[in-house]
Write a protein that holds these residues in place. Structure first.
Motif, PDB file in Angstrom:
ATOM      1  N   LYS A   1       0.791  -1.135  -0.105  1.00 31.03           N
ATOM      2  CA  LYS A   1       0.034  -0.222   0.228  1.00 31.03           C
ATOM      3  C   LYS A   1       0.738   1.211  -0.162  1.00 31.03           C
ATOM      4  O   LYS A   1       1.922   1.331   0.608  1.00 31.03           O
ATOM      5  CB  LYS A   1      -1.096   0.116   1.292  1.00 31.03           C
ATOM      6  CG  LYS A   1      -1.748  -1.228   1.271  1.00 31.03           C
ATOM      7  CD  LYS A   1      -2.794  -1.261   0.466  1.00 31.03           C
ATOM      8  CE  LYS A   1      -3.643  -2.566   0.410  1.00 31.03           C
ATOM      9  NZ  LYS A   1      -4.287  -2.970  -0.503  1.00 31.03           N
ATOM     10  N   VAL A   2       0.452   2.189  -0.859  1.00 31.65           N
ATOM     11  CA  VAL A   2       1.258   3.582  -0.737  1.00 31.65           C
ATOM     12  C   VAL A   2       0.387   4.581  -0.727  1.00 31.65           C
ATOM     13  O   VAL A   2      -0.910   4.478  -1.303  1.00 31.65           O
ATOM     14  CB  VAL A   2       2.321   3.487  -2.098  1.00 31.65           C
ATOM     15  CG1 VAL A   2       1.332   3.415  -3.430  1.00 31.65           C
ATOM     16  CG2 VAL A   2       3.219   4.698  -1.986  1.00 31.65           C
ATOM     17  N   ASP A   3       0.745   5.772  -0.318  1.00 29.83           N
ATOM     18  CA  ASP A   3       0.160   7.109  -0.151  1.00 29.83           C
ATOM     19  C   ASP A   3       0.866   8.052  -0.383  1.00 29.83           C
ATOM     20  O   ASP A   3       2.039   8.229   0.253  1.00 29.83           O
ATOM     21  CB  ASP A   3      -0.658   7.230   1.081  1.00 29.83           C
ATOM     22  CG  ASP A   3      -1.513   8.525   1.105  1.00 29.83           C
ATOM     23  OD1 ASP A   3      -2.270   8.671   0.218  1.00 29.83           O
ATOM     24  OD2 ASP A   3      -1.222   8.962   2.130  1.00 29.83           O
ATOM     25  N   PHE A   4       0.662   9.127  -1.482  1.00 30.63           N
ATOM     26  CA  PHE A   4       1.596  10.033  -1.780  1.00 30.63           C
ATOM     27  C   PHE A   4       0.954  11.266  -1.291  1.00 30.63           C
ATOM     28  O   PHE A   4      -0.107  11.740  -1.679  1.00 30.63           O
ATOM     29  CB  PHE A   4       1.761  10.074  -3.258  1.00 30.63           C
ATOM     30  CG  PHE A   4       2.570   9.196  -3.748  1.00 30.63           C
ATOM     31  CD1 PHE A   4       4.049   8.835  -3.768  1.00 30.63           C
ATOM     32  CD2 PHE A   4       1.907   8.056  -4.611  1.00 30.63           C
ATOM     33  CE1 PHE A   4       4.740   7.829  -4.325  1.00 30.63           C
ATOM     34  CE2 PHE A   4       2.517   6.680  -4.951  1.00 30.63           C
ATOM     35  CZ  PHE A   4       4.027   6.885  -4.926  1.00 30.63           C
ATOM     36  N   SER A   5       1.711  12.158  -0.787  1.00 34.16           N
ATOM     37  CA  SER A   5       1.381  13.579  -0.704  1.00 34.16           C
ATOM     38  C   SER A   5       2.527  14.550  -1.563  1.00 34.16           C
ATOM     39  O   SER A   5       3.407  14.533  -0.913  1.00 34.16           O
ATOM     40  CB  SER A   5       1.392  14.025   0.799  1.00 34.16           C
ATOM     41  OG  SER A   5       1.332  15.376   1.099  1.00 34.16           O
ATOM     42  N   ILE A   6       1.875  14.883  -2.462  1.00 38.04           N
ATOM     43  CA  ILE A   6       2.714  15.733  -3.526  1.00 38.04           C
ATOM     44  C   ILE A   6       2.642  17.085  -3.745  1.00 38.04           C
ATOM     45  O   ILE A   6       1.514  17.611  -3.181  1.00 38.04           O
ATOM     46  CB  ILE A   6       2.707  14.967  -5.007  1.00 38.04           C
ATOM     47  CG1 ILE A   6       1.346  15.227  -5.541  1.00 38.04           C
ATOM     48  CG2 ILE A   6       3.066  13.573  -4.941  1.00 38.04           C
ATOM     49  CD1 ILE A   6       0.964  14.911  -6.821  1.00 38.04           C
ATOM     50  N   MET A   7       3.543  17.715  -4.259  1.00 41.84           N
ATOM     51  CA  MET A   7       3.625  19.112  -4.489  1.00 41.84           C
ATOM     52  C   MET A   7       4.492  19.323  -5.657  1.00 41.84           C
ATOM     53  O   MET A   7       5.351  18.798  -5.779  1.00 41.84           O
ATOM     54  CB  MET A   7       3.937  20.094  -3.223  1.00 41.84           C
ATOM     55  CG  MET A   7       5.372  19.719  -2.752  1.00 41.84           C
ATOM     56  SD  MET A   7       5.572  20.807  -1.340  1.00 41.84           S
ATOM     57  CE  MET A   7       7.001  19.932  -0.453  1.00 41.84           C
ATOM     58  N   THR A   8       3.991  20.356  -6.566  1.00 41.33           N
ATOM     59  CA  THR A   8       4.724  20.820  -7.674  1.00 41.33           C
ATOM     60  C   THR A   8       4.951  22.331  -7.699  1.00 41.33           C
ATOM     61  O   THR A   8       4.176  22.977  -6.892  1.00 41.33           O
ATOM     62  CB  THR A   8       4.449  20.671  -8.856  1.00 41.33           C
ATOM     63  OG1 THR A   8       3.105  21.161  -9.020  1.00 41.33           O
ATOM     64  CG2 THR A   8       4.321  19.217  -9.239  1.00 41.33           C
ATOM     65  N   THR A   9       5.892  23.090  -8.056  1.00 41.12           N
ATOM     66  CA  THR A   9       6.157  24.343  -8.252  1.00 41.12           C
ATOM     67  C   THR A   9       4.994  24.747  -9.427  1.00 41.12           C
ATOM     68  O   THR A   9       4.567  23.777 -10.117  1.00 41.12           O
ATOM     69  CB  THR A   9       7.589  24.786  -8.785  1.00 41.12           C
ATOM     70  OG1 THR A   9       7.878  24.030 -10.051  1.00 41.12           O
ATOM     71  CG2 THR A   9       8.498  24.643  -7.842  1.00 41.12           C
TER      72      THR A   9
END
Length: 136
Positions: A80-88
């Protein structure tokens, strides 16, 4: 006896996160080049940078989303995986579609599978992104 069992269990759980697959690759510290997102292939444009991510053993994400830098963090529990992402947030006309498909796939993904040199991200039973390990 209980202390030995507890210590063994802790070591096992810590080791599982970075356990290599049959191919010897791990989720962490591998350069993963995006090859498919949202059901469409991803190609690096001429004179462009390839879309990729590296998941560090400190649970950080670093990479390039197509137009902007990619960062954030992730958690893993088994497969199981959970991503919390951000980009410029620069706008790049040619690569925004790819970047949007990648960020949506990472946001939706709830599990992963590594087959050989391929990382696949799924939402339930639906493939949302595919990456290929690169030698770097």
């Amino acid at each position: 006896m209980n202390r030995i069992f507890l210590l063994a269990a802790i070591i096992f759980l810590v080791q599982c996160k970075g356990t290599p697959t049959v191919s010897g690759l791990t989720l962490e510290n591998t350069y993963w080049k995006l090859t498919e997102a949202g059901g469409k292939p991803v190609e690096t444009p001429a004179q462009g940078r390839e879309v990729h991510m590296i998941l560090t053993s400190e649970n950080n994400i670093k990479g390039f989303a197509g137009c902007n830098g990619l960062g954030g963090d992730y958690t893993v529990d088994g497969n199981k995986v959970d991503f919390s992402i951000m980009t410029t947030r620069m706008f790049c006309e040619l690569q925004m579609e790819v970047e949007n498909r990648l960020t949506q796939a990472l946001t939706e993904a709830d599990r992963y599978v590594i087959n050989g040199k391929t990382l696949e991200l799924y939402k339930g039973e639906t493939l949302v992104a595919r990456f290929e390990a690169q030698n770097r």
